[in-house]
Design an enzyme around this catalytic site. Structure first.
Site, PDB file in Angstrom:
ATOM      1  N   LYS A 192     -15.435 120.074  94.883  1.00  0.00           N
ATOM      2  CA  LYS A 192     -14.205 119.918  95.647  1.00  0.00           C
ATOM      3  C   LYS A 192     -13.405 121.215  95.590  1.00  0.00           C
ATOM      4  O   LYS A 192     -13.358 121.885  94.556  1.00  0.00           O
ATOM      5  CB  LYS A 192     -13.416 118.752  95.046  1.00  0.00           C
ATOM      6  CG  LYS A 192     -12.153 118.346  95.778  1.00  0.00           C
ATOM      7  CD  LYS A 192     -11.551 117.124  95.096  1.00  0.00           C
ATOM      8  CE  LYS A 192     -10.294 116.628  95.771  1.00  0.00           C
ATOM      9  NZ  LYS A 192      -9.777 115.393  95.134  1.00  0.00           N
TER      10      LYS A 192
ATOM     11  N   SER B 149      -8.930 111.685  98.014  1.00  0.00           N
ATOM     12  CA  SER B 149      -8.775 113.009  98.585  1.00  0.00           C
ATOM     13  C   SER B 149     -10.064 113.833  98.497  1.00  0.00           C
ATOM     14  O   SER B 149     -10.148 114.918  99.058  1.00  0.00           O
ATOM     15  CB  SER B 149      -7.642 113.748  97.854  1.00  0.00           C
ATOM     16  OG  SER B 149      -7.967 113.972  96.489  1.00  0.00           O
TER      17      SER B 149
ATOM     18  N   SER C  29      -9.160 108.831  94.083  1.00  0.00           N
ATOM     19  CA  SER C  29      -9.785 109.863  94.913  1.00  0.00           C
ATOM     20  C   SER C  29     -11.258 110.132  94.621  1.00  0.00           C
ATOM     21  O   SER C  29     -11.877 110.943  95.307  1.00  0.00           O
ATOM     22  CB  SER C  29      -8.993 111.167  94.816  1.00  0.00           C
ATOM     23  OG  SER C  29      -7.706 111.000  95.366  1.00  0.00           O
TER      24      SER C  29
END
Length: 478
Positions: free
Chosen positions: A85, A163, A187
């Site tokens: 990420k 996210s 997330s």
């Protein structure tokens, strides 16, 4: 590209790929090139790719290839392509945090998790898209990202989840074998559930966050999204452990040893019937109920359970708002906060900046009561079982702050608030694909007491030995 590189390779497990590398069916460089090509070709299709790292991936693959020629084996992650990420620092590469104000940000060091995976022989092929600033303190639309809304490989009109949107989509579409995401409140579990992959949220403090963007110091966690519980265990062993650079580090390691796991007949699970019969979306109920039945058939002991009565969502929102405003104080004070894509997030950061200290402290005091309540709950129950999300992935244009369903909510809360509750208590959780609703993945989650990852993963492995949902592949024409 060698003929061997078909979907069976791109959707293979860590152990399968490592075994085939050792057998010299293909080289580490051939594997890395194939995954880089796929990432660069299909990554933009799902808005999943923030940055290709082809050049350094190929150099790492050449190093791995040389090691394997000399029969120097580092373990199952050696030569395996993965992504992280884009809030995780990779030295001398942009780390944008998914947000325009940080688009040119570069660090001169690797995050601890990147360094550990490099030491294990992993081949980092790309940085993956995310919701700007990991979604904190709140956001209204899936498009709140530099790359646009995360598109679900099962249906590109649907969201891949936030996210860690790019991490979920990249694993689901076979762009990487596994990915690292982060969770403050949902997330990892959300994109794992929406995209039909297996996601592990570790216990708070088990995995170092050094080199990762802070959103909420007392809630943030880094964990893997993978093809299976087995793969999650392999990755967790590599990234877990104490780190003096992370003040919140628990100083504990994790060793993935399924053969030494607690016998399932000694495990007590707790569940709330209302979660499956009423809270879950009607189209999702058959497969969720079947998944619960599969878990019961594993020989575990079963009890009904419900969450202690606290306002979990409101407490989580207060803590994230206060801590995020502190983290991003300069962004807010300078006015650069107005460059963010989501108006609700801009307003939330500004509101957090004005939040009285007494409200934050009150929330933290109640949080300590929640942690005590969970200690009492887990005195008689080992694992809580609930739908990972009550509904499948929403449409990408749908406002995320509106009710997920028009149905009247049940009077009995069951375990429906377990995502914020589990994060407030720092508990580990495992999301397991368990079926489909209207063609979209649904998942069940297992939540345990702190540092019970071994038990959760053992249950996940057994569940996945009885089902094949984790082996399903999305139609790439979607």
């Amino acid at each position: 590209m060698p003929a061997a590189f078909n979907d069976d390779i791109f959707f293979a497990s860590i152990a399968e790929l490592n075994s085939r590398l050792k057998a010299k069916e293909f080289s580490a460089t051939e594997l890395a090139k194939a995954f880089c090509d796929r990432m660069e070709t299909l990554g933009p299709r799902y808005n999943a790719l923030a940055l290709s790292l082809r050049k350094q991936a190929m150099q790492k693959a050449r190093d791995v290839q040389d090691e394997m020629k000399r029969e120097r084996y580092r373990g199952p992650l050696q030569g395996i392509p993965f992504g992280v990420k884009d809030l995780i620092a990779v030295a001398h590469q942009p780390t944008t945090w998914g947000a325009k104000p940080y688009a040119g940000q570069v660090f001169d060091f690797d995050a601890t998790v990147v360094r550990k995976l490099d030491k294990a022989g992993g081949v980092l092929t790309g940085k993956l898209s995310m919701v700007e600033l990991a979604g904190g303190p709140s956001y209204r639309y899936a498009r709140a990202s530099l790359q646009g809304p995360g598109l679900n490989p099962w249906n590109r009109t649907r969201w891949s989840g936030g996210s860690s949107s790019g991490s979920g989509a990249a694993v689901a579409a076979g762009l990487v074998t596994y990915a690292l995401g982060s969770e403050t409140s949902g997330s990892i579990l959300t994109p794992a559930a929406f995209c039909g992959v297996t996601g592990l949220r570790p216990t708070y403090g088990l995995v170092s966050r050094y080199g990762a963007m802070p959103l909420s110091w007392s809630l943030d966690k880094i964990g893997p999204l993978c093809r299976s519980a087995e793969d999650c265990g392999i990755v967790l062993q590599a990234v877990a452990g104490g780190d003096n650079n992370d003040p919140s580090s628990a100083g504990k390691s994790f060793y993935f040893a399924p053969k030494f796991a607690r016998a399932l007949k000694d495990v007590v699970i707790g569940f709330a019937p209302v979660d499956f019969a009423e809270w879950a979306e009607p189209a999702a109920r058959p497969d969720l109920e079947n998944a619960l039945e599969q878990i019961k058939q594993m020989g575990v002991q079963v009890r009904e359970a419900s969450l202690p009565d606290f306002p979990y969502g409101a407490l989580t929102s207060t803590i994230i708002a206060a801590e995020a405003a502190s983290v991003f104080e300069d962004l807010i004070a300078s006015g650069q906060v107005n460059e963010l894509a989501d108006q609700k997030q801009i307003a939330g950061l500004k509101a957090g900046y004005e939040l009285p200290a007494r409200e934050y402290l009150r929330a933290m005091r109640v949080r300590s009561l929640i942690q005590q309540a969970f200690r009492e709950l887990f005195a008689n129950i080992d694992v809580l079982v609930t739908p990972a999300r009550m509904v499948p992935a929403p449409k990408i244009a749908d406002p995320l702050d509106r009710p997920v369903t028009q149905r009247t909510p049940p009077k009995d809360r069951g375990l429906s608030g377990l995502i914020p509750a589990g994060n407030l208590a720092g508990l580990p959780a495992l999301s397991l694909p368990c079926g489909f609703a209207d063609g979209l993945p649904v998942a069940i989650s297992l939540v345990g007491r702190p540092f019970s990852e071994g038990m959760l993963l053992n249950m996940g492995r057994e569940f996945q030995s009885r089902t094949d949902w984790h082996k399903r592949r999305p139609p790439m024409s979607s």
